[in-house]
Scaffold this motif. Structure first.
Motif, mmCIF file in Angstrom:
data_model
loop_
_atom_site.group_PDB
_atom_site.id
_atom_site.type_symbol
_atom_site.label_atom_id
_atom_site.label_comp_id
_atom_site.label_asym_id
_atom_site.label_seq_id
_atom_site.Cartn_x
_atom_site.Cartn_y
_atom_site.Cartn_z
ATOM 1 N N TRP A 187 48.249 42.015 38.413
ATOM 2 C CA TRP A 187 47.445 40.863 38.966
ATOM 3 C C TRP A 187 48.169 39.518 38.544
ATOM 4 O O TRP A 187 48.483 39.444 37.605
ATOM 5 C CB TRP A 187 46.089 40.850 38.718
ATOM 6 N N SER A 188 47.999 38.643 39.374
ATOM 7 C CA SER A 188 48.589 37.165 39.260
ATOM 8 C C SER A 188 47.581 36.568 38.425
ATOM 9 O O SER A 188 46.432 36.970 38.270
ATOM 10 C CB SER A 188 48.612 36.615 40.765
ATOM 11 N N PHE A 189 48.038 35.424 37.919
ATOM 12 C CA PHE A 189 46.911 34.372 37.124
ATOM 13 C C PHE A 189 45.726 33.997 38.096
ATOM 14 O O PHE A 189 44.604 33.990 37.445
ATOM 15 C CB PHE A 189 47.762 33.184 36.557
ATOM 16 N N GLU A 190 46.129 33.775 39.281
ATOM 17 C CA GLU A 190 44.909 33.405 40.237
ATOM 18 C C GLU A 190 43.756 34.392 40.455
ATOM 19 O O GLU A 190 42.705 34.431 40.413
ATOM 20 C CB GLU A 190 45.553 32.925 41.618
ATOM 21 N N GLN A 191 44.298 35.712 40.414
ATOM 22 C CA GLN A 191 43.318 36.781 40.603
ATOM 23 C C GLN A 191 42.622 37.120 39.297
ATOM 24 O O GLN A 191 41.675 37.583 39.217
ATOM 25 C CB GLN A 191 44.260 38.047 41.060
ATOM 26 N N VAL A 192 43.350 37.051 38.179
ATOM 27 C CA VAL A 192 42.685 37.276 36.721
ATOM 28 C C VAL A 192 41.541 36.244 36.631
ATOM 29 O O VAL A 192 40.474 36.462 36.390
ATOM 30 C CB VAL A 192 43.650 37.036 35.756
ATOM 31 N N ARG A 193 41.903 34.962 36.971
ATOM 32 C CA ARG A 193 41.033 33.667 36.946
ATOM 33 C C ARG A 193 39.712 34.132 37.799
ATOM 34 O O ARG A 193 38.553 33.957 37.596
ATOM 35 C CB ARG A 193 41.649 32.645 37.173
ATOM 36 N N ARG A 194 39.935 34.602 39.071
ATOM 37 C CA ARG A 194 38.993 34.807 40.044
ATOM 38 C C ARG A 194 38.176 36.071 39.446
ATOM 39 O O ARG A 194 36.878 35.978 39.661
ATOM 40 C CB ARG A 194 39.572 35.339 41.300
ATOM 41 N N ALA A 195 38.568 36.859 38.878
ATOM 42 C CA ALA A 195 37.841 38.179 38.471
ATOM 43 C C ALA A 195 37.002 37.775 37.306
ATOM 44 O O ALA A 195 35.948 37.922 36.997
ATOM 45 C CB ALA A 195 38.919 39.051 37.858
ATOM 46 N N ALA A 196 37.591 36.459 36.272
ATOM 47 C CA ALA A 196 36.853 35.982 35.249
ATOM 48 C C ALA A 196 35.617 35.230 35.824
ATOM 49 O O ALA A 196 34.508 35.218 35.049
ATOM 50 C CB ALA A 196 37.625 35.098 34.190
ATOM 51 N N LEU A 197 35.832 34.443 36.894
ATOM 52 C CA LEU A 197 34.957 33.744 37.353
ATOM 53 C C LEU A 197 33.666 34.473 37.905
ATOM 54 O O LEU A 197 32.384 34.198 37.703
ATOM 55 C CB LEU A 197 35.465 32.675 38.564
ATOM 56 N N ALA A 198 34.186 35.675 38.604
ATOM 57 C CA ALA A 198 33.000 36.697 39.213
ATOM 58 C C ALA A 198 32.280 37.175 37.973
ATOM 59 O O ALA A 198 31.097 37.268 38.190
ATOM 60 C CB ALA A 198 33.891 37.900 39.928
ATOM 61 N N LEU A 199 33.068 37.497 37.057
ATOM 62 C CA LEU A 199 32.107 37.983 35.669
ATOM 63 C C LEU A 199 31.009 36.936 35.234
ATOM 64 O O LEU A 199 29.918 37.418 35.173
ATOM 65 C CB LEU A 199 33.170 38.255 34.635
ATOM 66 N N ALA A 200 31.550 35.873 35.286
ATOM 67 C CA ALA A 200 30.704 34.497 34.671
ATOM 68 C C ALA A 200 29.513 34.435 35.763
ATOM 69 O O ALA A 200 28.575 34.090 34.945
ATOM 70 C CB ALA A 200 31.796 33.334 34.706
ATOM 71 N N ARG A 201 29.830 34.367 36.899
ATOM 72 C CA ARG A 201 28.511 34.328 37.731
ATOM 73 C C ARG A 201 27.540 35.354 37.692
ATOM 74 O O ARG A 201 26.352 35.051 37.721
ATOM 75 C CB ARG A 201 29.196 34.141 39.272
ATOM 76 N N GLU A 202 28.156 36.541 37.453
ATOM 77 C CA GLU A 202 27.192 37.759 37.280
ATOM 78 C C GLU A 202 26.242 37.761 36.122
ATOM 79 O O GLU A 202 25.109 38.092 36.151
ATOM 80 C CB GLU A 202 27.802 39.067 37.401
#
Length: 316
Positions: A187-202
């Motif tokens: 995955w790209s940096f943008e996708q990893v950041r998006r996954a981290a944001l989803a984790l934070a929101r959950e």
């Protein structure tokens, strides 16, 4: 007698010269530059696990922990021929040739430059565009208790587990906690950041009184899950790093069953080597646990869709 101007240590088949070994680096705790160097020699196996094969930003405290550090992205021009480098390209279009460490001698050479903590990128030198680590940085706001930090860290573990990922916790060495997640290099940096944001929101959804994923400081409360540490060019102090605190605290890898009762003040330059010798590295298995971001990215997509529906409903 005059103090020695340098010391020489032998590691990984090389001699490493330590300049100004008696220079105070943690004056209140009584630790010199040589104490810092010997610490990293003692825990080198653990420290290298977090940095080996990765580009590293040099954060240099030439006047010790109490002094003002400066970041040096570019490798010093004068360096031994056995110091490896790799060229990184930044979004600005600029490039920098950064240090890559693979053994204890290279590590100590870097520490001799005044690097107290170690700040690697979440990529390997042979693939600079696909991170192999998602980083969860739990940053407590002013006045937020350590108990809040521990409770949110355990929620992070639960969310990761439910999405097929294993987290590896460690104290930050300051006021927070870190959870590193080894991932496949897909995955790209943008996708990893998006996954981290989803984790934070959950995590925030499950504990809205404890945790926050809000980017603007005035909207935050409790423990902020700083997903932006996964943006390109960001670095985070790695496991076994000494931090520039008065007591020379260490960013200590923990077993999950230690998190609920851990005291970050227990892990310092003075105490960590004995723990390493007795118990080894709690994150020793991290490289064999690379997981998939697919489930977190699906969670991200569902969060975005739900937010869109909410906004649409408000407009109508």
């Amino acid at each position: 007698m005059r103090k020695a101007r340098q010391a020489v240590l032998e590691l990984a088949g090389r001699e490493v010269v330590i300049t100004n070994p008696d220079k105070p680096f943690f004056p209140q705790a009584g630790h010199t530059k040589l104490h810092l160097v010997r610490y990293y020699a003692a825990v080198a196996e653990g420290a290298l696990r977090g940095i080996a094969g990765r580009p590293i930003v040099l954060k240099r405290y030439v006047d010790g922990a109490a002094g003002e550090p400066f970041f040096q992205k570019r490798a010093p021009e004068q360096r031994p021929e056995w110091i490896e480098t790799v060229e990184l390209r930044f979004p600005s279009g600029r490039t920098a040739r950064e240090i890559v460490v693979r053994d204890a001698a290279q590590l100590l050479w870097m520490v001799n430059l005044g690097c107290i903590d170690l700040n690697p990128h979440p990529v390997r030198a042979d693939d600079l565009e696909h991170p192999d680590e998602l980083r969860v940085d739990l940053d407590p706001g002013p006045g937020v208790s350590w108990d809040f930090v521990r409770r949110v860290t355990l929620l992070v573990r639960d969310v990761l587990d439910e999405h097929g990922l294993r987290g590896w916790p460690k104290t930050s060495g300051s006021r927070g906690m870190h959870v590193n997640v080894r991932i496949q290099r897909r995955w790209s940096f943008e996708q990893v950041r998006r996954a981290a944001l989803a984790l934070a929101r959950e995590v925030e959804r499950r504990a809205p009184d404890l945790a926050s994923s809000k980017w603007w400081k005035e909207e935050r409360h409790g423990v902020f899950l700083d997903y932006n540490q996964n943006a390109k060019d960001r670095t985070v102090a790695s496991a076994w790093s000494v931090r520039p605190t008065q007591d020379a605290r260490v960013s200590m890898p923990l077993e999950w069953d230690e998190v609920a009762d851990c005291d970050p003040a227990a892990f310092t330059l003075a105490t960590a080597p004995a723990r390493f010798a007795e118990r080894g590295d709690a994150s020793a298995g991290i490289d064999s646990a690379a997981g998939s971001l697919d489930a977190l990215l699906e969670l991200s997509a569902s969060q975005v869709a739900a937010a869109s529906e909410t906004r649409h409903g408000r407009r109508t």
